[in-house]
Design an enzyme around this catalytic site. Structure first.
Site, PDB file in Angstrom:
ATOM      1  N   GLY A  54      -6.006  -4.525  32.393  1.00 21.06           N
ATOM      2  CA  GLY A  54      -6.756  -4.409  33.636  1.00 21.06           C
ATOM      3  C   GLY A  54      -6.114  -5.329  34.661  1.00 21.06           C
ATOM      4  N   ALA A  55      -5.863  -4.787  35.848  1.00 14.91           N
ATOM      5  CA  ALA A  55      -5.041  -5.515  36.818  1.00 14.91           C
ATOM      6  C   ALA A  55      -5.570  -6.916  37.166  1.00 14.91           C
ATOM      7  CB  ALA A  55      -4.882  -4.657  38.072  1.00 14.91           C
ATOM      8  N   ASP A 241      -4.291  -0.370  40.040  1.00 18.53           N
ATOM      9  CA  ASP A 241      -3.362  -1.449  39.688  1.00 18.53           C
ATOM     10  C   ASP A 241      -2.514  -1.892  40.868  1.00 18.53           C
ATOM     11  OD1 ASP A 241      -4.013   0.084  37.128  1.00 18.53           O
ATOM     12  OD2 ASP A 241      -3.249  -1.859  36.468  1.00 18.53           O
ATOM     13  N   LYS A 252      -4.195   4.257  36.237  1.00 21.18           N
ATOM     14  CA  LYS A 252      -3.915   4.786  34.901  1.00 21.18           C
ATOM     15  C   LYS A 252      -3.546   6.262  34.953  1.00 21.18           C
ATOM     16  CE  LYS A 252      -3.684   2.947  31.998  1.00 21.18           C
ATOM     17  NZ  LYS A 252      -2.392   2.458  31.425  1.00 21.18           N
TER      18      LYS A 252
END
Ligand code: MRU
Length: 361
Positions: A54-55, A241, A252
């Site tokens: 997860g960014a 992201d 994603k």
């Protein structure tokens, strides 16, 4: 947010005051393992193997990784080497480079003896700010859901991957407005894309939503278009992201296809992000954002809980067939209804983003 009534963040300091704790996301939802990371190599491995992912979260964890690195060696050469090692762990999420850059800006001019303490303090600030930003994203996304609820009662939202609290230090991005709406008593149903190949939706988003009592159903990645065509989706909210200056959105793999289906069916497609996810240096997401290519095994194999209670990985592709695994795609700004940030909502465009962040003009 809570697991089994215990409050967690995505990253925190151990009781010893220096080592770093995370929730191992490769083990969820089957077990809650809390590894202790003691050096920069541990942190780099945790990010590469997606124990943390997860960014926003990988940015915060990398910041703590640099603090651990400086504890061992705070010389200029070591700091540059370890910063480069951490920055190279995953290429697409800009939060990683952003966090390392912010750490270096604070640390660069300090004497070596002061660097480790300053690094822990800065990493703590990055983590706390992420929590506050995501909480604000929840506030700014809530009116979108309230407006639909006022029109039709129950709100059906589709999300892709995991952009919940597990992907951040807390609250999540795409899921923050959903948690806010649920807590306000709005009736929700969340369609959770399974998100092959790593199943972040099936394993993590479903785990989060169940833990918070939010009604949901996991759907195969290919189901979204059908659901939208049949009027079963009121709103799509995803995380990201990296967002470019003009509003292109990397997220994603599979997000772009959902955006196309949403556009074709007149379903609003919103993207939630803290400003740490904006890459102000890049305009054209399709040609300029590096897309992570991951191991073929993530496609050729699937892991899950077998009937005997053991987590196993099984092969789903014939041994002779190679596999390719691009992990992200880019949704052009024209397919994005808008962006939800900690400063409010805006159009997915340079004008929209600069309206909220005029200091970047
Ligand atoms: O490969 P992952 O699991 O790190 O990818 C995560 C996503 O694509 C999320 O949607 C994105 O990081 C936003 S997280 C709030």
């Amino acid at each position: 947010m809570k697991i089994n009534d215990i409050s967690y963040r995505g990253v925190w300091l151990d009781a010893d005051g220096w080592s770093v704790r995370i929730i191992d996301q490769t083990r969820l939802p089957w077990s809650v393992d809390i590894p202790r990371l003691v050096d920069c190599a541990d942190v780099a491995r945790a990010i590469t193997t997606m124990q943390v992912r997860g960014a926003p979260l990988i940015g915060a964890v990398a910041a703590y990784g640099l603090a651990l690195a400086l504890r061992a060696d705070a010389s200029d050469a070591a700091m540059q080497r370890d910063a480069a090692l951490l920055a190279a762990t995953r290429p697409t999420a800009i939060n990683l480079a952003w966090a390392i850059g912010r750490m270096l800006a604070v640390l660069r001019d300090l004497p070596a003896s002061a660097r480790a303490d300053a690094a822990y303090a800065e990493a703590g600030r990055i983590a706390d700010e992420d929590v506050a930003q995501n909480a604000a994203i929840g506030d700014h996304g809530l009116p979108l859901i309230e407006a639909i609820a006022a029109r039709r009662g129950k709100v059906r939202i589709l999300t892709h991957c995991n952009a919940g609290w597990l992907a951040t230090v807390d609250w999540g991005t795409a899921l923050a407005p959903i948690y806010r709406a649920h807590d306000r008593g709005i009736e929700l149903h969340v369609w959770v894309d399974e998100t092959r190949p790593r199943n972040q939706g099936a394993a993590l988003t479903a785990f989060e939503l169940a833990g918070h009592g939010v009604p949901h159903a996991v759907v195969a990645d290919n189901a979204g278009g059908h659901l939208m065509q049949h009027g079963e989706v009121d709103l799509v909210i995803v995380g990201t992201d990296r967002v470019t200056r003009r509003g292109d959105v990397a997220n994603k793999i599979g997000t772009y296809l959902k955006a196309l289906a949403a556009h074709d069916n007149g379903v609003p497609f919103w993207v939630a992000l803290p400003s740490t996810t904006i890459d102000w240096q890049v305009d054209d997401g399709i040609s300029e954002i590096p897309i992570e290519q991951r191991a073929a095994e993530e496609v050729t194999h699937v892991s899950g809980l077998a009937d005997d209670g053991v987590v196993r990985s099984v092969r789903v592709v014939p041994p002779g067939s190679p596999a390719a695994n691009p992990a992200f795609d880019v949704t052009p700004a024209r397919l994005v209804s808008g962006l939800i940030t900690e400063r409010g909502r805006c159009a997915a465009s340079a004008a929209g983003l600069l309206g909220l962040f005029p200091e970047r003009g």
